[in-house]
Design a protein around this motif. Structure first.
Motif, PDB file in Angstrom:
ATOM      1  N   CYS A  96       0.734  -1.067   0.014  1.00 17.51           N
ATOM      2  CA  CYS A  96      -0.131   0.080   0.029  1.00 17.51           C
ATOM      3  C   CYS A  96       0.735   1.112  -0.011  1.00 17.51           C
ATOM      4  CB  CYS A  96      -0.820   0.020   1.315  1.00 17.51           C
ATOM      5  SG  CYS A  96      -1.970   1.618   1.081  1.00 17.51           S
TER       6      CYS A  96
ATOM      7  N   HIS B  10      -8.399  -3.924   3.530  1.00 12.82           N
ATOM      8  CA  HIS B  10      -8.298  -2.934   2.273  1.00 12.82           C
ATOM      9  C   HIS B  10      -9.385  -3.249   1.070  1.00 12.82           C
ATOM     10  CE1 HIS B  10      -4.325  -1.776   3.762  1.00 12.82           C
ATOM     11  NE2 HIS B  10      -4.512  -0.638   3.030  1.00 12.82           N
TER      12      HIS B  10
ATOM     13  N   ALA C 229     -14.140   0.702   3.998  1.00 11.38           N
ATOM     14  CA  ALA C 229     -14.281   1.663   2.959  1.00 11.38           C
ATOM     15  C   ALA C 229     -13.154   2.731   3.004  1.00 11.38           C
ATOM     16  CB  ALA C 229     -15.668   2.603   3.462  1.00 11.38           C
ATOM     17  N   PRO C 230     -12.779   3.385   4.185  1.00 13.76           N
ATOM     18  CA  PRO C 230     -11.589   4.406   3.797  1.00 13.76           C
ATOM     19  C   PRO C 230     -10.219   3.488   3.124  1.00 13.76           C
ATOM     20  CG  PRO C 230     -12.651   4.584   6.072  1.00 13.76           C
ATOM     21  CD  PRO C 230     -13.165   3.299   5.543  1.00 13.76           C
TER      22      PRO C 230
ATOM     23  N   LYS D 191     -10.221   1.215   1.121  1.00 12.11           N
ATOM     24  CA  LYS D 191     -10.571   0.915  -0.342  1.00 12.11           C
ATOM     25  C   LYS D 191      -9.785   2.105  -1.425  1.00 12.11           C
ATOM     26  CE  LYS D 191     -14.558  -1.885   0.253  1.00 12.11           C
ATOM     27  NZ  LYS D 191     -16.104  -1.821  -0.251  1.00 12.11           N
ATOM     28  N   LYS D 192      -9.630   3.134  -0.716  1.00  7.83           N
ATOM     29  CA  LYS D 192      -9.386   4.297  -1.586  1.00  7.83           C
ATOM     30  C   LYS D 192      -7.699   4.253  -1.632  1.00  7.83           C
ATOM     31  CE  LYS D 192     -13.068   7.489  -0.259  1.00  7.83           C
ATOM     32  NZ  LYS D 192     -13.526   8.564   0.431  1.00  7.83           N
ATOM     33  N   HIS D 193      -6.885   3.519  -0.755  1.00  7.25           N
ATOM     34  CA  HIS D 193      -5.657   3.352  -0.988  1.00  7.25           C
ATOM     35  C   HIS D 193      -5.296   2.766  -2.131  1.00  7.25           C
ATOM     36  CE1 HIS D 193      -5.094   3.819   3.645  1.00  7.25           C
ATOM     37  NE2 HIS D 193      -5.648   4.629   3.354  1.00  7.25           N
ATOM     38  N   LYS D 194      -3.839   3.271  -2.570  1.00  5.97           N
ATOM     39  CA  LYS D 194      -3.562   2.565  -3.864  1.00  5.97           C
ATOM     40  C   LYS D 194      -2.508   1.702  -3.534  1.00  5.97           C
ATOM     41  CE  LYS D 194      -0.869   4.051  -8.160  1.00  5.97           C
ATOM     42  NZ  LYS D 194      -1.931   3.336  -8.964  1.00  5.97           N
TER      43      LYS D 194
END
Length: 517
Positions: free
Chosen positions: A116, A131, A135-136, A138-141
């Motif tokens: 990540c 991940h 929800a928060p 899920k936005k990680h790359k």
């Protein structure tokens, strides 16, 4: 009990041929197990070799083993299909020295499947699950596992480096933009990546185009190599055909030359034997006559002596004791005027007004067509035929000359003197002589001279050549049978200006000259 036993993975009960769970399992003599149909098919393909092998250990069997279904193994596979296999983490799921390890695992760490870029942490499949669920997060790359995630942390501010300083060409954090990189040309790392990615793609396109161009060049060169190979093979084939034909022609020519030599040898031997027989007959006749003369010399009666003397010596003695000329005076008494025939002269030769001298010219002369003309050889024949006994002399210029006697027909005039069996020629040059007949050349020795004397006795079949200077020296003699009228002939070699002349002979001038045999 199977559920509480040793944990096994699916590979334990899989056929190594079809890679699926065993179906009608059988165990062969080496101990390995397979689906019955799989091992049958494998051995069917080996029937032609009369040798059967295990696909795993490669052990060979001379006789095809009998296949019997393994009931216990079949029951175990069926039970496992119902209850499911208890999968234990295989050794290959743990991180090795070269792998990226999961940062959340304790003890022996599993391999990371993702890293990540926000958390700057690498996760195994189990620890990565939040991940996908929260929800928060899920936005990680998420990216492929990276070993050096901490290098993305600014060592000065302990912040993720999301900026790029174009002035210093390095990644920085957002705090660096108001600190040591204040006033520098800065952009987000993502924007710089986008621009550099575009440049990278352009470079890649150029490289790929270069690759395509080079592949085309390689293909062209490959085609050229194939063309060269084909050309070389064709050249080899053609050369083999040529050399084969040359060998055939050479062998044929060799056979012809051998046959010609044998024929000429037989002819020469026959002529020599014929001459030898004539000479032996002459010797016998002379001995007989000598005996008669001896008997006559012993006759005491004068009248008887005189009567027998005239009857013995005035008849065939003149014939028996007859010989060719012995002195130059005798030769000159047989000399006759010979001129060259303008109707036979080659167009590279020019005749004098008296038709006694011929000269080799640089350019062709204009002569009218005539059936007797020598069109293919640089030679000329005499106007007069040679009957009986006659003698003449030839004076040569600076080049070589063939002095010949020949029959006169269409074949002879278009063949070089001495190349057939109807002409006899003596070649004389600045330092040597040679005799030519029937395309055979024989070296002749004798003193150097620019003048050659020729004597012919048509009836006796005698042809003789002499070197003429202060004395006459015998060079070569031919004894044969002439069946047609003879003509004198001259052949000239180059260079232009070379000449040959039929000499005018003055008997009183040579009365003191002898002949050397």
């Amino acid at each position: 009990m199977a559920q509480k036993g040793v944990q096994l993975d699916q590979e334990t009960f899989s056929c190594s041929i079809c890679l699926d769970l065993l179906e009608d399992p059988v165990t062969i003599p080496c101990g390995h197990s397979y689906c019955m149909n799989c091992i049958k098919t494998h051995w069917d393909e080996e029937d032609q070799k009369n040798l059967y092998s295990c696909p795993q250990c490669r052990q060979n069997f001379t006789l095809r083993p009998a296949l019997v279904k393994s009931t216990m193994l079949a029951d175990l596979v069926e039970e496992l299909k119902k209850t499911g296999l208890q999968a234990a983490p295989a050794d290959h799921c743990y991180a090795g020295p070269e792998d990226v390890a999961c940062d959340f695992c304790t003890g022996r760490k599993l391999k990371a499947v993702k890293s990540c870029q926000v958390c700057l942490v690498s996760y195994c499949e189990k620890h990565l699950q939040p991940h996908y669920d929260v929800a928060p997060l899920k936005k990680h790359k998420l990216v492929d596992p990276c070993k050096n995630l901490q290098e993305n942390i600014c060592s000065r501010h302990d912040e993720v480096m999301k900026m790029f300083c174009r002035t210093d060409q390095q990644c920085i954090c957002y705090l660096c933009t108001v600190d040591e990189h204040k006033g520098h040309d800065t952009v987000s790392a993502a924007a710089e990546r986008t621009e550099r990615q575009r440049e990278l793609e352009g470079s890649r396109q150029q490289i790929q185009q270069r690759i395509r161009d080079r592949e085309k060049d390689v293909k062209v060169f490959q085609q050229e190599v194939e063309a060269l190979n084909h050309s070389a093979e064709k050249t080899v084939e053609d050369s083999e055909k040529i050399f084969t034909e040359l060998i055939r022609v050479i062998e044929k020519r060799s056979s012809e030359v051998k046959e010609q030599i044998r024929s000429q040898h037989e002819t020469a031997v026959s002529r020599v034997k014929e001459l030898q027989e004539k000479l032996e007959q002459e010797i016998t006749e002379l001995k007989r006559k000598d005996a008669e003369l001896e008997q006559l010399s012993q006759t005491e009666d004068h009248n008887q002596f005189l009567q027998n003397y005239f009857s013995l010596t005035l008849t065939d003695m003149d014939v028996l004791l007859s010989r060719g000329p012995k002195t130059r005076d005798e030769f000159l008494k047989l000399s006759r005027e010979i001129t060259l025939d303008p109707n036979t002269v080659n167009d590279r030769l020019s005749l004098s007004e008296e038709n006694r001298e011929v000269i080799f010219m640089k350019h062709e002369q204009l002569y009218p067509d005539h059936p007797d003309r020598c069109t293919d050889t640089y030679q000329v024949l005499s106007r007069e035929s040679l009957i009986g006994r006659c003698y003449w002399e030839v004076e040569k210029g600076r080049g070589g000359v063939l002095v010949a006697v020949t029959y006169k027909d269409s074949d002879t005039v278009n063949e070089k003197f001495g190349d057939n069996d109807t002409s006899w020629a003596l070649g004389f040059y600045s330092s040597r002589y040679e005799f030519r007949h029937n395309n055979v050349t024989t070296p002749v020795s004798g003193p150097r001279s620019s003048r050659i004397g020729v004597y012919v006795d048509h009836r006796a079949g005698i042809l003789s050549f002499y070197s003429v200077s202060d004395t006459m020296t015998f060079l070569h003699r031919v004894q044969t049978t002439f069946t047609e009228p003879l003509y004198a002939g001259l052949y000239l070699y180059g260079p232009s200006g070379n000449s040959a002349e039929l000499c005018e002979l003055d008997p009183p001038e040579f009365t003191s000259c002898g002949v050397v045999f």
